[in-house]
Scaffold this active site. Structure first.
Site, PDB file in Angstrom:
ATOM      1  CB  CYS A   1      -9.440  -3.473 -11.767  1.00  0.00           C
ATOM      2  SG  CYS A   1      -9.028  -2.251 -13.003  1.00  0.00           S
TER       3      CYS A   1
ATOM      4  CB  CYS B   1      -4.215   2.991   5.765  1.00  0.00           C
ATOM      5  SG  CYS B   1      -4.190   2.941   3.955  1.00  0.00           S
TER       6      CYS B   1
ATOM      7  CB  CYS C   1      -0.897  -0.019   1.231  1.00  0.00           C
ATOM      8  SG  CYS C   1      -1.937   1.456   1.382  1.00  0.00           S
TER       9      CYS C   1
HETATM   10 FE    FE Z   1      -2.876   1.041   3.482  1.00  0.00          FE
END
Ligand code: FE
Length: 130
Positions: free
Chosen positions: A119, A99, A47
């Site tokens: 996606c 998050c 991330c």
């Molecule tokens: Fe995150």
């Protein structure tokens, strides 16, 4: 995983403008514009907001869509899905479970045994090269 920013000002400090638009505003980068849709080398996809592991290169495939596409997340619990009725469609939004950042959408037309296509925006991801 990094600490999660406490407020919007901290998110704006951590993320560049396209990362902020995708992760925090639910935006979508233009197809074929991101850094990772055509990347096929081994690696771990984290991330861009909190650095938690989200996807793996073993699960990445070339969907032809212009966005990084995966048959599954690295771990089932790494992402959450949410009904998205924006833009006159009913889609399943995918967020980082850690998050809450918007990552992209998941569609039921993938090539793997589960038939899913995650996606995902390049701007929502960072890669650990292997
Ligand atoms: Fe995150």
């Amino acid at each position: 995983m990094q600490d999660i920013p406490r407020d919007d000002a901290e998110w704006r400090t951590r993320l560049n403008p396209i990362q902020y638009h995708v992760l925090r505003e639910g935006g979508t980068e233009p197809a074929f514009s991101g850094a990772l849709w055509d990347r096929h080398d081994p690696g771990v996809y984290r991330c861009a907001g909190c650095a938690v592991e989200l996807f793996r290169s073993d699960d990445k495939f070339d969907s032809g869509s212009g966005w990084p596409s995966f048959v599954s997340p690295a771990e089932v619990a790494a992402v959450t899905t949410h009904e998205d009725r924006s833009h006159g469609m009913v889609r399943a939004e995918v967020r980082c479970a850690a998050c809450g950042g918007h990552l992209g959408h998941v569609f039921p037309d993938g090539p793997g045994p589960e038939g899913l296509r995650y996606c995902i925006n390049s701007a929502a991801l960072e890669v650990d090269e292997e």
